[in-house]
Design a protein around this motif. Structure first.
Motif, PDB file in Angstrom:
ATOM      1  N   ILE A 133       0.829  -1.207   0.000  1.00  0.00           N
ATOM      2  CA  ILE A 133       0.000   0.000   0.000  1.00  0.00           C
ATOM      3  C   ILE A 133       0.861   1.254   0.000  1.00  0.00           C
ATOM      4  CG2 ILE A 133      -1.695   1.316   1.314  1.00  0.00           C
ATOM      5  CD1 ILE A 133      -2.883  -1.308   2.257  1.00  0.00           C
ATOM      6  N   ALA A 134       1.780   1.359   0.955  1.00  0.00           N
ATOM      7  CA  ALA A 134       2.606   2.566   1.063  1.00  0.00           C
ATOM      8  C   ALA A 134       3.517   2.763  -0.155  1.00  0.00           C
ATOM      9  CB  ALA A 134       3.421   2.518   2.357  1.00  0.00           C
ATOM     10  N   PRO A 135       4.218   1.732  -0.667  1.00  0.00           N
ATOM     11  CA  PRO A 135       5.008   1.958  -1.890  1.00  0.00           C
ATOM     12  C   PRO A 135       4.174   2.364  -3.097  1.00  0.00           C
ATOM     13  CG  PRO A 135       5.768  -0.019  -0.785  1.00  0.00           C
ATOM     14  CD  PRO A 135       4.511   0.409  -0.096  1.00  0.00           C
ATOM     15  N   PHE A 136       2.966   1.826  -3.223  1.00  0.00           N
ATOM     16  CA  PHE A 136       2.115   2.223  -4.340  1.00  0.00           C
ATOM     17  C   PHE A 136       1.654   3.672  -4.199  1.00  0.00           C
ATOM     18  CE2 PHE A 136       1.174  -2.197  -5.903  1.00  0.00           C
ATOM     19  CZ  PHE A 136       1.482  -1.918  -7.228  1.00  0.00           C
ATOM     20  N   ILE A 137       1.450   4.133  -2.976  1.00  0.00           N
ATOM     21  CA  ILE A 137       1.107   5.544  -2.765  1.00  0.00           C
ATOM     22  C   ILE A 137       2.249   6.434  -3.220  1.00  0.00           C
ATOM     23  CG2 ILE A 137       0.664   7.278  -0.971  1.00  0.00           C
ATOM     24  CD1 ILE A 137      -0.823   5.084   0.564  1.00  0.00           C
ATOM     25  N   LEU A 138       3.476   6.084  -2.836  1.00  0.00           N
ATOM     26  CA  LEU A 138       4.635   6.865  -3.267  1.00  0.00           C
ATOM     27  C   LEU A 138       4.820   6.784  -4.782  1.00  0.00           C
ATOM     28  CD1 LEU A 138       6.915   8.642  -2.279  1.00  0.00           C
ATOM     29  CD2 LEU A 138       8.304   6.599  -1.910  1.00  0.00           C
ATOM     30  N   LEU A 139       4.558   5.617  -5.379  1.00  0.00           N
ATOM     31  CA  LEU A 139       4.654   5.479  -6.828  1.00  0.00           C
ATOM     32  C   LEU A 139       3.616   6.351  -7.533  1.00  0.00           C
ATOM     33  CD1 LEU A 139       5.856   4.055  -9.322  1.00  0.00           C
ATOM     34  CD2 LEU A 139       4.193   2.219  -8.969  1.00  0.00           C
ATOM     35  N   SER A 140       2.404   6.409  -7.018  1.00  0.00           N
ATOM     36  CA  SER A 140       1.369   7.250  -7.623  1.00  0.00           C
ATOM     37  C   SER A 140       1.753   8.719  -7.557  1.00  0.00           C
ATOM     38  CB  SER A 140       0.030   7.013  -6.915  1.00  0.00           C
ATOM     39  OG  SER A 140      -0.379   5.663  -7.025  1.00  0.00           O
ATOM     40  N   ASN A 141       2.318   9.155  -6.427  1.00  0.00           N
ATOM     41  CA  ASN A 141       2.758  10.546  -6.313  1.00  0.00           C
ATOM     42  C   ASN A 141       3.909  10.843  -7.273  1.00  0.00           C
ATOM     43  OD1 ASN A 141       0.883  11.059  -4.298  1.00  0.00           O
ATOM     44  ND2 ASN A 141       2.282  10.469  -2.654  1.00  0.00           N
ATOM     45  N   LEU A 142       4.810   9.874  -7.426  1.00  0.00           N
ATOM     46  CA  LEU A 142       5.936  10.066  -8.346  1.00  0.00           C
ATOM     47  C   LEU A 142       5.449  10.182  -9.783  1.00  0.00           C
ATOM     48  CD1 LEU A 142       9.032  10.105  -8.819  1.00  0.00           C
ATOM     49  CD2 LEU A 142       8.941   7.612  -8.972  1.00  0.00           C
ATOM     50  N   LEU A 143       4.495   9.346 -10.175  1.00  0.00           N
ATOM     51  CA  LEU A 143       3.957   9.416 -11.531  1.00  0.00           C
ATOM     52  C   LEU A 143       3.156  10.695 -11.754  1.00  0.00           C
ATOM     53  CD1 LEU A 143       2.800   5.703 -11.987  1.00  0.00           C
ATOM     54  CD2 LEU A 143       4.815   6.793 -12.961  1.00  0.00           C
ATOM     55  N   PHE A 144       2.533  11.201 -10.707  1.00  0.00           N
ATOM     56  CA  PHE A 144       1.785  12.452 -10.832  1.00  0.00           C
ATOM     57  C   PHE A 144       2.725  13.639 -11.042  1.00  0.00           C
ATOM     58  CE2 PHE A 144      -0.094  16.217  -8.806  1.00  0.00           C
ATOM     59  CZ  PHE A 144      -1.245  16.359  -9.575  1.00  0.00           C
ATOM     60  N   ARG A 145       3.903  13.593 -10.411  1.00  0.00           N
ATOM     61  CA  ARG A 145       4.849  14.707 -10.503  1.00  0.00           C
ATOM     62  C   ARG A 145       5.716  14.634 -11.759  1.00  0.00           C
ATOM     63  NH1 ARG A 145       5.643  17.503  -5.638  1.00  0.00           N
ATOM     64  NH2 ARG A 145       4.433  16.663  -3.884  1.00  0.00           N
ATOM     65  N   CYS A 146       5.932  13.443 -12.292  1.00  0.00           N
ATOM     66  CA  CYS A 146       6.827  13.287 -13.444  1.00  0.00           C
ATOM     67  C   CYS A 146       6.097  12.491 -14.528  1.00  0.00           C
ATOM     68  CB  CYS A 146       8.119  12.578 -13.032  1.00  0.00           C
ATOM     69  SG  CYS A 146       9.345  12.449 -14.337  1.00  0.00           S
ATOM     70  N   GLU A 147       5.507  13.192 -15.463  1.00  0.00           N
ATOM     71  CA  GLU A 147       4.761  12.538 -16.535  1.00  0.00           C
ATOM     72  C   GLU A 147       5.678  11.888 -17.567  1.00  0.00           C
ATOM     73  OE1 GLU A 147       2.080  15.262 -18.266  1.00  0.00           O
ATOM     74  OE2 GLU A 147       0.852  15.506 -16.445  1.00  0.00           O
ATOM     75  N   ASP A 148       6.965  12.220 -17.547  1.00  0.00           N
ATOM     76  CA  ASP A 148       7.899  11.600 -18.490  1.00  0.00           C
ATOM     77  C   ASP A 148       8.072  10.108 -18.234  1.00  0.00           C
ATOM     78  OD1 ASP A 148       8.293  14.077 -19.644  1.00  0.00           O
ATOM     79  OD2 ASP A 148      10.070  14.536 -18.438  1.00  0.00           O
ATOM     80  N   LEU A 149       7.718   9.657 -17.033  1.00  0.00           N
ATOM     81  CA  LEU A 149       7.872   8.249 -16.691  1.00  0.00           C
ATOM     82  C   LEU A 149       6.673   7.402 -17.101  1.00  0.00           C
ATOM     83  CD1 LEU A 149       9.365   8.553 -13.079  1.00  0.00           C
ATOM     84  CD2 LEU A 149      10.605   8.016 -15.169  1.00  0.00           C
ATOM     85  N   HIS A 150       5.608   8.013 -17.582  1.00  0.00           N
ATOM     86  CA  HIS A 150       4.384   7.264 -17.859  1.00  0.00           C
ATOM     87  C   HIS A 150       4.603   6.197 -18.928  1.00  0.00           C
ATOM     88  CE1 HIS A 150       1.345  10.394 -16.108  1.00  0.00           C
ATOM     89  NE2 HIS A 150       2.246   9.984 -15.242  1.00  0.00           N
ATOM     90  N   GLY A 151       5.273   6.546 -20.018  1.00  0.00           N
ATOM     91  CA  GLY A 151       5.493   5.574 -21.082  1.00  0.00           C
ATOM     92  C   GLY A 151       6.332   4.392 -20.620  1.00  0.00           C
ATOM     93  N   LEU A 152       7.406   4.681 -19.879  1.00  0.00           N
ATOM     94  CA  LEU A 152       8.263   3.612 -19.369  1.00  0.00           C
ATOM     95  C   LEU A 152       7.505   2.714 -18.401  1.00  0.00           C
ATOM     96  CD1 LEU A 152      11.066   2.304 -19.040  1.00  0.00           C
ATOM     97  CD2 LEU A 152      11.559   4.005 -17.265  1.00  0.00           C
ATOM     98  N   VAL A 153       6.728   3.308 -17.510  1.00  0.00           N
ATOM     99  CA  VAL A 153       5.991   2.527 -16.515  1.00  0.00           C
ATOM    100  C   VAL A 153       4.925   1.662 -17.178  1.00  0.00           C
ATOM    101  CG1 VAL A 153       4.408   2.723 -14.568  1.00  0.00           C
ATOM    102  CG2 VAL A 153       6.464   4.115 -14.629  1.00  0.00           C
TER     103      VAL A 153
END
Length: 309
Positions: A133-153
């Motif tokens: 739960i907690a790592p996925f929350i941090l991952l969601s915040n990271l993806l929200f702040r950096c849209e350049d990672l969306h394609g890679l993810v």
């Protein structure tokens, strides 16, 4: 329950709450590690009577999570303390690698089946659900702040779904199958973290997995087979609802279709080993035995009556 175990459970339950309620990355990291340190003693809570395989699995889990923790703290320090790297891609990549290692997401998925196959059902459930739960929350915040990672993810999430299906085809025991299945399901969860409806999918997965572990502990083979079949995510089972919500969100965002093809292909591949284990549980169940005996008796009776007439 001893006072020590109560304290460990309290830390494990408190960690995700701290991560959810925090607005600073350091506090979120503290919540992740607090939940992790609360779980580790529970994996070996039997003291000297702990089997060697469970000790080995707990040590593997500790080493992997420690490596992910080091990457998270390094990426956070680079991003939030060095102004030059605040909005650049390298610290975001380091944070992403650390989170993927902690979550067991492709290409850092190698530890999941080995750890899950060596611990108890209850501990495996906590590793595959609550600790994510907690790592996925941090991952969601990271993806929200950096849209350049969306394609890679999205690309790695689809590859994860296929890799999990391939790993499951080579397994013959239920515990490694659940580890491989969690790898594939986390691929869908990552797609949901980018496109939306992640928490709907995660809650449905936790419910299905918890029901499966409960039936495994009760040794109800027929129900186990049905729940294993429900994890495939096809209609009419409940996991299909989570996948449909993610697919609908992805189509609404108009993301490239080939990002969705890989998870769909992985779902089709997973159907083979889900059916294999469903058939195995079905043959071993007492309900099936009673059904076979009833059918056999009915056929003998009909045969005897046919001989009379």
């Amino acid at each position: 329950m001893s006072s020590g175990n109560f304290l460990f459970y309290f830390f494990m339950l408190l960690g995700p709450g701290i991560a959810v309620s925090s607005s600073e990355w350091v506090i979120c990291w503290v919540g992740i590690e607090l939940s992790f340190f609360g779980l580790i003693p529970l994996l070996v809570r039997d003291g000297k009577d702990v089997p060697i395989l469970r000790r080995e699995s707990a040590l593997k889990y500790f080493c992997i999570q420690a490596a992910g923790r080091a990457l998270l703290i390094c990426g956070g320090i680079i991003k939030f303390t060095i102004p030059f790297y605040r909005d650049s891609l390298p610290p975001h990549l380091i944070l992403l690698i650390g989170l993927r290692l902690k979550l067991g997401i492709f290409p850092f998925h190698f530890w999941v089946p080995r750890v899950v196959s060596g611990v108890e059902w209850y501990s495996a459930f906590l590793i595959l659900t609550w600790q994510k739960i907690a790592p996925f929350i941090l991952l969601s915040n990271l993806l929200f702040r950096c849209e350049d990672l969306h394609g890679l993810v999205l690309c790695l999430g689809g590859a994860r779904a296929v890799v999990g299906a391939i790993m499951g085809l080579n397994q013959t025991k239920i515990a490694p199958i659940l580890g491989a299945s969690s790898i594939a399901h986390r691929g869908w969860a990552v797609v949901g973290a980018v496109c939306g409806n992640f928490w709907v999918y995660f809650r449905i997965y936790c419910f299905s997995l918890g029901l499966l572990f409960l039936t495994l502990s009760k040794k109800s083979e027929f129900v186990c087979g049905m729940v294993v079949l429900s994890l495939r995510g096809l209609p009419p089972f409940v996991m299909f609802l989570g996948k449909w919500r993610i697919l609908r969100a992805a189509l609404a965002l108009r993301i490239p279709w080939w990002f969705v093809r890989l998870p769909l292909f992985g779902s089709i591949m997973r159907l083979f080993f889900y059916l294999k284990f469903f058939y195995s549980f079905y043959l071993e169940s007492e309900e099936t035995l009673h059904f076979k005996l009833g059918v056999r008796g009915a056929l003998l009776m009909l045969t005897g009556l046919g001989g009379i007439f």
